[in-house]
Each structure stands twice: as C-alpha cells, then as structure tokens.
Design an enzyme around this catalytic site. Structure first.
Site, PDB file in Angstrom:
ATOM      1  N   LYS A 125     -16.114  -7.744  21.456  1.00  0.00           N
ATOM      2  CA  LYS A 125     -15.539  -8.550  20.373  1.00  0.00           C
ATOM      3  C   LYS A 125     -16.631  -9.210  19.535  1.00  0.00           C
ATOM      4  CE  LYS A 125     -13.407 -11.276  23.218  1.00  0.00           C
ATOM      5  NZ  LYS A 125     -13.849 -10.656  24.490  1.00  0.00           N
ATOM      6  N   ARG A 146      -6.625 -17.256  23.118  1.00  0.00           N
ATOM      7  CA  ARG A 146      -6.741 -16.614  24.422  1.00  0.00           C
ATOM      8  C   ARG A 146      -5.515 -16.866  25.289  1.00  0.00           C
ATOM      9  NH1 ARG A 146     -12.658 -16.376  24.659  1.00  0.00           N
ATOM     10  NH2 ARG A 146     -13.340 -15.112  26.410  1.00  0.00           N
ATOM     11  N   ARG A 206     -25.616  -7.504  29.830  1.00  0.00           N
ATOM     12  CA  ARG A 206     -25.656  -8.341  28.619  1.00  0.00           C
ATOM     13  C   ARG A 206     -26.759  -9.394  28.760  1.00  0.00           C
ATOM     14  NH1 ARG A 206     -20.390 -11.092  25.996  1.00  0.00           N
ATOM     15  NH2 ARG A 206     -20.076 -12.008  28.056  1.00  0.00           N
ATOM     16  N   ARG A 213     -26.159 -14.758  31.203  1.00  0.00           N
ATOM     17  CA  ARG A 213     -25.285 -15.931  31.295  1.00  0.00           C
ATOM     18  C   ARG A 213     -24.759 -16.073  32.717  1.00  0.00           C
ATOM     19  NH1 ARG A 213     -21.111 -14.949  26.456  1.00  0.00           N
ATOM     20  NH2 ARG A 213     -19.669 -15.666  28.067  1.00  0.00           N
ATOM     21  N   ARG A 252     -12.858 -13.669  35.527  1.00  0.00           N
ATOM     22  CA  ARG A 252     -12.550 -13.669  34.093  1.00  0.00           C
ATOM     23  C   ARG A 252     -11.598 -12.534  33.745  1.00  0.00           C
ATOM     24  NH1 ARG A 252     -18.238 -13.763  31.406  1.00  0.00           N
ATOM     25  NH2 ARG A 252     -17.049 -13.955  29.485  1.00  0.00           N
TER      26      ARG A 252
HETATM   27  P1  ADP Z   1     -17.392  -9.784  24.069  1.00  0.00           P
HETATM   28  O1  ADP Z   1     -17.705 -10.667  22.892  1.00  0.00           O
HETATM   29  O2  ADP Z   1     -16.087  -9.065  23.937  1.00  0.00           O
HETATM   30  O3  ADP Z   1     -17.501 -10.510  25.370  1.00  0.00           O
HETATM   31  P2  ADP Z   1     -19.973  -8.495  23.507  1.00  0.00           P
HETATM   32  O4  ADP Z   1     -19.893  -8.125  22.073  1.00  0.00           O
HETATM   33  O5  ADP Z   1     -20.828  -9.644  23.876  1.00  0.00           O
HETATM   34  O6  ADP Z   1     -18.486  -8.629  24.117  1.00  0.00           O
HETATM   35  O7  ADP Z   1     -20.463  -7.205  24.318  1.00  0.00           O
HETATM   36  C1  ADP Z   1     -20.660  -7.240  25.740  1.00  0.00           C
HETATM   37  C2  ADP Z   1     -21.932  -6.467  26.104  1.00  0.00           C
HETATM   38  O8  ADP Z   1     -21.707  -5.066  25.869  1.00  0.00           O
HETATM   39  C3  ADP Z   1     -23.141  -6.834  25.246  1.00  0.00           C
HETATM   40  O9  ADP Z   1     -24.282  -6.751  26.044  1.00  0.00           O
HETATM   41  C4  ADP Z   1     -23.141  -5.781  24.129  1.00  0.00           C
HETATM   42  O10 ADP Z   1     -24.462  -5.535  23.640  1.00  0.00           O
HETATM   43  C5  ADP Z   1     -22.572  -4.563  24.849  1.00  0.00           C
HETATM   44  N1  ADP Z   1     -21.731  -3.702  23.984  1.00  0.00           N
HETATM   45  C6  ADP Z   1     -20.892  -4.104  22.975  1.00  0.00           C
HETATM   46  N2  ADP Z   1     -20.253  -3.037  22.425  1.00  0.00           N
HETATM   47  C7  ADP Z   1     -20.665  -1.946  23.119  1.00  0.00           C
HETATM   48  C8  ADP Z   1     -20.378  -0.533  23.035  1.00  0.00           C
HETATM   49  N3  ADP Z   1     -19.501  -0.040  22.143  1.00  0.00           N
HETATM   50  N4  ADP Z   1     -21.002   0.288  23.926  1.00  0.00           N
HETATM   51  C9  ADP Z   1     -21.879  -0.212  24.840  1.00  0.00           C
HETATM   52  N5  ADP Z   1     -22.201  -1.505  24.966  1.00  0.00           N
HETATM   53  C10 ADP Z   1     -21.608  -2.378  24.120  1.00  0.00           C
HETATM   54  P1  ADP Z   2     -16.751 -13.380  26.191  1.00  0.00           P
HETATM   55  O1  ADP Z   2     -17.307 -13.142  24.796  1.00  0.00           O
HETATM   56  O2  ADP Z   2     -17.620 -12.772  27.224  1.00  0.00           O
HETATM   57  O3  ADP Z   2     -15.324 -12.985  26.325  1.00  0.00           O
HETATM   58  P2  ADP Z   2     -16.719 -16.105  25.388  1.00  0.00           P
HETATM   59  O4  ADP Z   2     -18.076 -16.438  24.938  1.00  0.00           O
HETATM   60  O5  ADP Z   2     -15.685 -15.764  24.377  1.00  0.00           O
HETATM   61  O6  ADP Z   2     -16.837 -14.925  26.440  1.00  0.00           O
HETATM   62  O7  ADP Z   2     -16.127 -17.260  26.277  1.00  0.00           O
HETATM   63  C1  ADP Z   2     -16.860 -17.812  27.368  1.00  0.00           C
HETATM   64  C2  ADP Z   2     -15.983 -18.835  28.071  1.00  0.00           C
HETATM   65  O8  ADP Z   2     -15.667 -19.905  27.163  1.00  0.00           O
HETATM   66  C3  ADP Z   2     -14.639 -18.328  28.544  1.00  0.00           C
HETATM   67  O9  ADP Z   2     -14.715 -17.677  29.818  1.00  0.00           O
HETATM   68  C4  ADP Z   2     -13.845 -19.624  28.609  1.00  0.00           C
HETATM   69  O10 ADP Z   2     -14.203 -20.393  29.754  1.00  0.00           O
HETATM   70  C5  ADP Z   2     -14.347 -20.374  27.398  1.00  0.00           C
HETATM   71  N1  ADP Z   2     -13.518 -20.095  26.196  1.00  0.00           N
HETATM   72  C6  ADP Z   2     -13.914 -19.456  25.066  1.00  0.00           C
HETATM   73  N2  ADP Z   2     -12.903 -19.387  24.176  1.00  0.00           N
HETATM   74  C7  ADP Z   2     -11.825 -19.971  24.770  1.00  0.00           C
HETATM   75  C8  ADP Z   2     -10.468 -20.207  24.389  1.00  0.00           C
HETATM   76  N3  ADP Z   2      -9.978 -19.791  23.186  1.00  0.00           N
HETATM   77  N4  ADP Z   2      -9.658 -20.855  25.260  1.00  0.00           N
HETATM   78  C9  ADP Z   2     -10.118 -21.276  26.441  1.00  0.00           C
HETATM   79  N5  ADP Z   2     -11.367 -21.087  26.885  1.00  0.00           N
HETATM   80  C10 ADP Z   2     -12.226 -20.443  26.059  1.00  0.00           C
END
Ligand code: ADP
Ligand code: ADP
Ligand code: ZN
Length: 214
Positions: free
Chosen positions: A13, A88, A127, A160, A171
C-alpha cells in the site's frame, strides 16, 4: 481524486500510495507514518499508540479518526489525497463516510492490493525503513544503492519491531478480523477496484494507473 488503499500489512500500500501521490500531485496520508512520527517526537498520542503498535494491535478508533478527519480538511487536500492505512475498521470507514457526506464529498476509488498471507511474512522480514524520513525499501525487491543507507536522505535503515515474524502473524489476524470487511463495504459503495499485488511493483502501479486514468 480521493483514494483509499486497502490490503494486508506488507501488501505494498505504502509503495503504491507514494507513486500515486507523485503522479497525481496529491498528498500521501499514512496513519502509520503519523503515529511513528508522534512516537519519535514523544508526544502524548505517540505514547498512547506505541503499546498497541508494538503488539501488532490497532490503535483505538478514538485516537485515529479525528486525526485523519482534521488532516483531510487541510488546504493541500482540496484536490484529493491518497489514504494509506486508514480506514482499518468498519467504524473508521463509517466515520470517514459521514465526515465526507457533511462536505458533500465521497471516496472515488478504494484500491485493494491483493497479496496472499503466504507472501506477507517474506515481504515484512525483508522490509527496511529509514529512521529519518520513513522511506521503505526491501532487501531483495527494492534494495538501496549503498547498504544500510537511505537513498533519499542518507538516514539509517532498520527492521521495524512490528515487522518481526511473531508480530506479523498477529497483524495478519487483526487484518482478517477487522480490516478485510472493508473490501465488501467499499464494494457495496461501488468504488472498489482490485489489483494483483504479487507482481512486480512497477506492474502493480501500471494496473493502478489503468484504473485511475493517465
Ligand atoms: P504496506 O504499506 O502495505 O505495509 P509496503 O509498501 O511497505 O507495504 O511494502 C512492504 C514491503 O514489500 C516493502 O519492503 C516493499 O519494498 C516491498 N514491496 C512492495 N511492493 C512489492 C512488490 N510488488 N513486489 C515485491 N516487494 C514489494
Ligand atoms: P503497514 O504499512 O505495514 O500495514 P502501518 O504503517 O500502516 O503498517 O501501520 C503500523 C501500525 O500502526 C498498525 O499495525 C497499527 O498498530 C497502527 N495503525 C496505523 N493505521 C491505523 C488505523 N487506521 N487504525 C488503527 N491503528 C492503525
Ligand atoms: Zn530516509
């Protein structure tokens, strides 16, 4: 253009939201980034959020909704925004819908980046996040130019705490229980678009551009 990114933790995302924000010149609003910035600065909100985040639990809706509603009311959001990590929960989605209704506005697209659970632990353990600017990389799929150093700002890179496999499992459980129902919520609203998140990140982005228009 008002866009929501849906998908499991690690689906990509944030990666896609940054590209969307750059291409369409709209702000990228990540609630995770906002909470992490608050933790880093030692604010009251950060102190409250940290305990939940470390366990892989969601921060309560009361601490989250007002923050986002305030943010999307700011001037730079007048032409739209891409929300990453919010809503979420169903109550968060309803609060957002109500806040937009009051302004006579609505979400245009909810993009579900679809990645199966099997791929997620792998994604998360590779990541790496910049401690200074929050940029995200992947050891294998999005490597930095110089090991351990952020391409954008030169900051240090970390795994992280909540990306360790034990926490990622929690999660994912939280995702399936509380966040996945949003897919149906936005489908019913008629704005849901799905993309395959398992393919190369450039190809995922192309699929999104095909939906949003060039
Ligand atoms: P989210 O915001 O949904 O948690 P991220 O954008 O941070 O996800 O992506 C999670 C991890 O996967 C990061 O290390 C990112 O560089 C990697 N990643 C994102 N998109 C892809 C993809 N299409 N293929 C492989 N790795 C990806
Ligand atoms: P990822 O990109 O890997 O999905 P985020 O950076 O979006 O993770 O979120 C990290 C953490 O921050 C979540 O696991 C949650 O604890 C908190 N968080 C982020 N956005 C929300 C939300 N909209 N509602 C509740 N908790 C949130
Ligand atoms: Zn950086």
């Amino acid at each position: 253009m008002k866009i929501i990114m849906l998908g499991a933790p690690g689906a990509g995302k944030g990666t896609q939201a940054k590209k969307i924000a750059a291409k369409y010149s709209i702000p990228h609003i990540s609630t995770g980034d906002i909470f992490r910035a608050n933790i880093k600065n030692g604010t009251e909100l950060g102190n409250k959020a940290k305990g939940y985040m470390d366990k892989g639990l969601l921060v309560p809706d009361e601490l989250t909704v007002d923050l986002v509603v305030d943010r999307i009311g700011q001037d730079d959001c007048a032409n739209g925004y891409v929300l990453d990590g919010f809503p979420r929960t169903i109550p968060q989605a309803e609060a957002l819908t109500n806040a937009l209704n009051e302004l006579g506005a609505k979400i245009d697209y909810a993009i579900d980046v679809d990645v199966p659970d099997e791929n997620i632990v792998n994604r998360m353990s590779g990541r790496r996040a910049c401690v200074d600017c929050g940029a995200t990389y992947h050891l294998k799929y999005a490597p930095v130019k110089t090991e351990g150093v952020c391409d954008t700002c030169g900051g240090g890179l970390i795994l992280r705490d909540d990306d360790r496999p034990e926490t990622v499992q929690n999660r994912l459980t939280v995702y399936h229980d509380q966040t996945q129902p949003l897919i149906e919520y936005y489908d019913t609203m008629g704005v849901l678009k799905r993309v395959d998140g398992t393919i190369d990140m450039q190809d995922v982005f192309q699929a999104i551009v095909d939906i949003l228009g060039a």
